[in-house]
Design a protein around this motif. Structure first.
Motif, short mmCIF file in Angstrom:
data_model
loop_
_atom_site.label_atom_id
_atom_site.label_comp_id
_atom_site.label_asym_id
_atom_site.label_seq_id
_atom_site.Cartn_x
_atom_site.Cartn_y
_atom_site.Cartn_z
N UNK A 30 0.84 -1.20 0.00
CA UNK A 30 0.00 0.00 0.00
C UNK A 30 0.88 1.26 0.00
N UNK A 31 2.00 1.21 0.77
CA UNK A 31 2.89 2.37 0.79
C UNK A 31 3.51 2.60 -0.58
N UNK A 32 3.90 1.52 -1.26
CA UNK A 32 4.48 1.66 -2.59
C UNK A 32 3.46 2.25 -3.56
N UNK A 33 2.20 1.80 -3.44
CA UNK A 33 1.16 2.32 -4.34
C UNK A 33 0.93 3.79 -4.11
N UNK A 34 0.81 4.19 -2.83
CA UNK A 34 0.57 5.61 -2.54
C UNK A 34 1.79 6.44 -2.95
N UNK A 35 2.99 5.86 -2.73
CA UNK A 35 4.20 6.56 -3.17
C UNK A 35 4.21 6.79 -4.66
N UNK B 38 -10.63 -6.42 -1.77
CA UNK B 38 -9.18 -6.44 -1.93
C UNK B 38 -8.80 -6.10 -3.37
N UNK B 39 -9.55 -6.65 -4.34
CA UNK B 39 -9.27 -6.34 -5.75
C UNK B 39 -9.51 -4.87 -6.05
N UNK B 40 -10.61 -4.32 -5.53
CA UNK B 40 -10.94 -2.92 -5.80
C UNK B 40 -9.87 -1.99 -5.21
N UNK B 41 -9.35 -2.36 -4.02
CA UNK B 41 -8.32 -1.50 -3.41
C UNK B 41 -6.99 -1.63 -4.14
N UNK B 42 -6.61 -2.86 -4.51
CA UNK B 42 -5.25 -3.02 -5.04
C UNK B 42 -5.12 -2.55 -6.49
#
Lengths: 161, 265
Positions: free
Chosen positions: A14-19, B153-157
Motif C-alpha cells: 500500500x505504501x508503494x502504491x501511494x508513493x 481487496x481487488x478494488x483496493x489493489x
C-alpha cells in the motif's frame, strides 16, 4: 503464512502504491509547480485566437505565469474572450500588453504578457485592454504573395518606361 | 424446411435469453456482494489477507512489465520524435500515454490474468469441494465471508498497482531516454510537467483504474461462484474470467476515454 508477515507485505504494498501516486502527482504532473488555489483571473478580448486552447500556458518573459482556463465566443462583438488564471506571486501593471504567440515556427500557441509602466496593478477579474491577435500563417502567406505580385507589377511598369 | 428455420430462430432466441438471464444473475450477485460487504469491512483482517494474494503477489509482474513498457515507449518515441528534432518531448509522450491509457489498461489486463483467474479458481474449487455449502450449513454466509473480502481487496489493489505500473514505466522511459540515449534531463522532466495535468490526466487515469478494478473483480468472483462444481467447470470459469474481463476492460476504456478526453486537447 504468519499474520504479521502478511500485514508487513500488505503495508509495504500500500505504501508503494501511494508513493507511486505521489510521484505521478508531484514529479510527473503539474501539481507541484502550479496550484490553482493561489491564482487570480484575468480576461482578454482577442480578434483571433488562432490555435489557442484551454490549458495553454500564459508566459511573461518566457516564464510560465499562468494558464488559459476558458475561451468564449461573443456573438455581439464577434471576437473571443479568453479567461486566464495567473499565479498570485506575479502581479502585472494595468497597461500590460497581451499577445498570442507561437513557440517555434509550428509549435503550440501561448499568451505572452508584456508588462507596461503603469503604477496600478491588475486585480482579479480585470480585463486586459491591450491585446494583439494571433498571426495566422495562411493570412501572412497570402499577404506576402499579394505584396510580391504587386511588387513585380510595379517593376514591370518601371521597365516599360 | 420451415421447421428448420423455426428451430434455428429458436436457437438464437434461447441463447439471447440465456445470456440476458446470466447478466441479470451477475448483476444481482454484484448487488448482493455490495450489500453483504459490511461485515468484511468490519473484519478488515480478512481484506488484508486477500490484499496479500491479489496485490502483493501481482506486484512483481506489474513492476517488470511497467518498466519494459516504459523502456519500449522511450525507444520508439525517441526514434520518431528525433526526426522532427523534438526528442525532448519523449518524456511527455511516455508520461501521457502511460498515465492516460497504457497504465490503467495494461495493468488491468495483467491484474485480470494474474489475480482475477486466481480468485475464480479459488472460489470455484471451494464450490467444487463443497466448502461453500459447508459454510452455509454452519450459518456462515459464503458471500460475506469468501466473496466480499476478495472483491474489496481487488478494488483496493487495482488503482495502487496501476499507479506503480505508470511510475515504473516513466522510470523506464527515463532510463532509456536520459541515461542511455542522452536526452537532456531538465527538459525531459520540465516538458513532462508542463503538459501532464493533475486533474485531467492523472485523476482521470485513477478513475479509470477504479472502474477496471470493480469490473475485473466483480467478474472474477461471479465466475468463480457460478462455476460448475467439477474440474472442467472450474477451468472453463477461469478461462471465461480472463476473456470476459479483458474484453470488458477494452470496451470500458474506449467509453471512458471518449467521455474524459474528447474535449481536452
Amino acid at each position: 503464512m504468519q499474520r504479521a508477515t502478511i500485514d508487513l507485505w500488505v503495508g509495504l504494498f500500500v505504501m508503494a502504491g501511494i508513493g507511486a501516486l505521489l510521484i505521478l502527482a508531484l514529479k510527473v504532473g503539474n501539481l507541484g509547480t502550479y496550484s490553482e488555489a493561489q491564482s487570480y483571473t484575468l480576461t482578454g478580448i482577442f480578434e483571433n485566437i488562432g490555435g489557442l486552447k484551454v490549458r495553454s500556458p500564459v508566459k511573461s518573459a518566457g516564464v510560465v505565469v499562468g494558464r488559459v482556463t476558458d475561451i468564449q465566443f461573443s456573438t455581439k462583438t464577434f471576437d473571443a474572450a479568453v479567461t486566464m488564471k495567473i499565479d498570485k506571486r506575479y502581479a502585472f501593471p494595468k497597461d500590460t500588453f497581451a499577445s498570442i504567440l507561437t513557440s517555434g515556427l509550428l509549435g503550440e500557441q501561448y499568451i505572452g504578457l508584456a508588462a507596461g509602466g503603469d503604477e496600478g496593478m491588475l486585480k482579479s477579474g480585470d480585463k486586459i485592454m491591450k491585446t494583439n491577435s494571433a498571426l495566422v500563417l495562411e493570412e501572412m502567406i497570402g499577404q506576402f504573395l499579394f505584396d510580391k505580385a504587386s511588387e513585380s507589377e510595379d517593376s514591370e511598369d518601371d521597365s516599360k518606361f | 424446411m420451415p421447421r428448420r428455420i423455426v428451430i434455428g430462430i429458436r436457437g438464437i432466441g434461447h441463447r439471447v435469453i440465456d445470456n440476458i438471464w446470466r447478466l441479470g444473475y451477475a448483476t444481482r450477485f454484484f448487488i448482493l456482494t455490495l450489500l453483504k460487504s459490511g461485515s468484511s469491512i468490519r473484519r478488515f483482517s480478512l481484506i488484508i489477507r486477500e490484499l496479500y494474494f491479489t496485490g502483493v503477489l501481482t506486484l512483481i509482474i506489474i513492476v517488470v512489465s511497467g518498466l519494459f513498457v516504459g523502456m519500449v515507449l522511450g525507444l520508439q518515441g525517441y526514434e520518431t520524435l528525433q526526426k522532427y528534432g523534438a526528442e525532448t518531448s519523449v518524456g511527455t509522450l511516455v508520461a501521457l500515454s502511460l498515465v492516460r491509457e497504457l497504465g490503467p489498461v495494461v495493468a488491468a489486463l495483467l491484474f485480470a490474468s494474474r489475480a482475477g483467474s486466481a480468485i475464480t479458481a479459488e472460489i470455484g474449487l471451494m464450490k467444487a469441494t463443497e466448502q461453500l455449502e459447508a459454510m452455509g450449513m454452519m450459518a456462515v454466509d459464503p458471500i460475506a465471508r469468501v466473496v466480499a473480502p476478495r472483491f474489496w481487496a481487488g478494488v483496493i489493489s487495482m488503482p495502487l498497482l496501476a499507479a506503480i505500473f505508470s511510475a515504473m514505466g516513466i522510470f523506464g522511459g527515463y532510463l532509456i531516454a536520459v541515461v542511455l540515449i542522452g536526452v537532456d534531463e531538465g527538459s525531459f522532466w520540465s516538458q513532462m510537467q508542463s503538459v501532464v495535468d493533475f486533474r485531467f490526466d492523472i485523476v482521470n487515469g485513477i478513475i479509470k483504474t477504479c472502474v477496471f478494478g470493480v469490473a475485473v473483480t466483480a467478474i472474477a468472483v461471479f465466475e468463480g461462484f457460478d462455476a460448475q462444481p467439477t474440474a472442467e467447470g472450474v477451468s472453463g470459469a477461469t478461462t471465461r474470467t480472463v476473456v470476459t474481463s479483458s474484453l470488458v476492460i477494452l470496451g470500458l476504456d474506449f467509453i471512458l476515454t471518449s467521455f474524459m478526453f474528447r474535449g481536452v486537447g
